[in-house]
Design a protein around this motif. Sequence first.
Motif, short mmCIF file in Angstrom:
data_model
loop_
_atom_site.label_atom_id
_atom_site.label_comp_id
_atom_site.label_asym_id
_atom_site.label_seq_id
_atom_site.Cartn_x
_atom_site.Cartn_y
_atom_site.Cartn_z
N ILE A 173 1.14 -1.15 0.02
CA ILE A 173 -0.01 -0.09 0.11
C ILE A 173 0.98 1.29 -0.14
O ILE A 173 0.69 2.32 -0.80
CB ILE A 173 -1.07 0.01 1.35
N LEU A 174 1.92 1.34 0.97
CA LEU A 174 2.79 2.69 0.88
C LEU A 174 3.41 2.83 -0.38
O LEU A 174 3.66 3.88 -0.77
CB LEU A 174 3.94 2.20 2.01
N THR A 175 3.66 1.74 -1.15
CA THR A 175 4.40 1.91 -2.53
C THR A 175 3.49 2.00 -3.70
O THR A 175 3.90 2.30 -4.70
CB THR A 175 5.35 0.85 -2.75
N GLU A 176 2.22 1.88 -3.33
CA GLU A 176 1.27 1.48 -4.39
C GLU A 176 1.80 0.41 -5.45
O GLU A 176 1.67 0.75 -6.71
CB GLU A 176 0.64 2.74 -4.99
N ALA A 177 2.13 -0.53 -4.87
CA ALA A 177 2.73 -1.76 -5.79
C ALA A 177 1.52 -2.23 -6.85
O ALA A 177 0.42 -2.61 -6.32
CB ALA A 177 3.33 -2.74 -4.98
N ARG A 178 1.81 -2.46 -8.06
CA ARG A 178 0.98 -3.05 -8.91
C ARG A 178 0.79 -4.47 -8.54
O ARG A 178 -0.35 -5.02 -9.08
CB ARG A 178 1.59 -3.00 -10.38
N LYS A 179 1.70 -5.26 -8.05
CA LYS A 179 1.43 -6.70 -7.66
C LYS A 179 2.67 -6.87 -6.53
O LYS A 179 3.22 -6.27 -6.40
CB LYS A 179 1.72 -7.45 -8.68
N ILE A 180 2.27 -8.06 -5.91
CA ILE A 180 3.21 -8.72 -4.99
C ILE A 180 3.93 -9.80 -5.71
O ILE A 180 3.63 -10.52 -6.24
CB ILE A 180 2.27 -9.21 -3.86
N THR A 181 5.39 -9.37 -5.54
CA THR A 181 6.33 -10.19 -6.32
C THR A 181 6.85 -11.35 -5.21
O THR A 181 6.55 -10.96 -4.08
CB THR A 181 7.44 -9.52 -6.47
N ASP A 182 7.29 -12.22 -5.80
CA ASP A 182 7.90 -13.37 -4.90
C ASP A 182 9.10 -12.84 -4.12
O ASP A 182 9.27 -12.91 -2.83
CB ASP A 182 8.63 -14.46 -5.57
N GLY A 183 9.83 -11.80 -4.55
CA GLY A 183 10.71 -11.12 -3.80
C GLY A 183 10.18 -10.30 -2.65
O GLY A 183 10.83 -10.25 -1.44
#
Length: 128
Positions: free
Chosen positions: A40-50
């Motif tokens: 949420i803080l980064t407004e990530a487009r997806k959750i990566t394995d990393g």
Amino acid sequence: GRAIVATGSPFDPVELDGRTHVIGQGNNAFVFPGLGFGAILTEARKITDGMVAEAAHALADLTIERYAMKLIYPPVEELREATVRVAARVAKRAIADGVATRKDLPDDLEAHARRHVWTPAYLPFRRG
């Protein structure tokens, strides 16, 4: 006394051969709030394995730092601190993985997470 034990529910410490062994409460509540908060803080487009791996490493690092390998999870009372630490590391990894859409994040992601973490504030309870 040679087992690594974590349970989903809290248990009292166990005495064995004159030694007290603390039973860890292994719960996904130590990873998922911080993982989601970092996204949420980064407004990530997806959750990566990393990002998921980074969440696990952040929790392990907090546990080692505070409990010197005596526990495999921090106590539940540390859930808020774990959430902040995990979120900061997940946010950093989201940026590194190129999935963060926010470009205005400060360098100190842990302080940023600490400023934005939800704080429960309950209204006073009054019997009717």
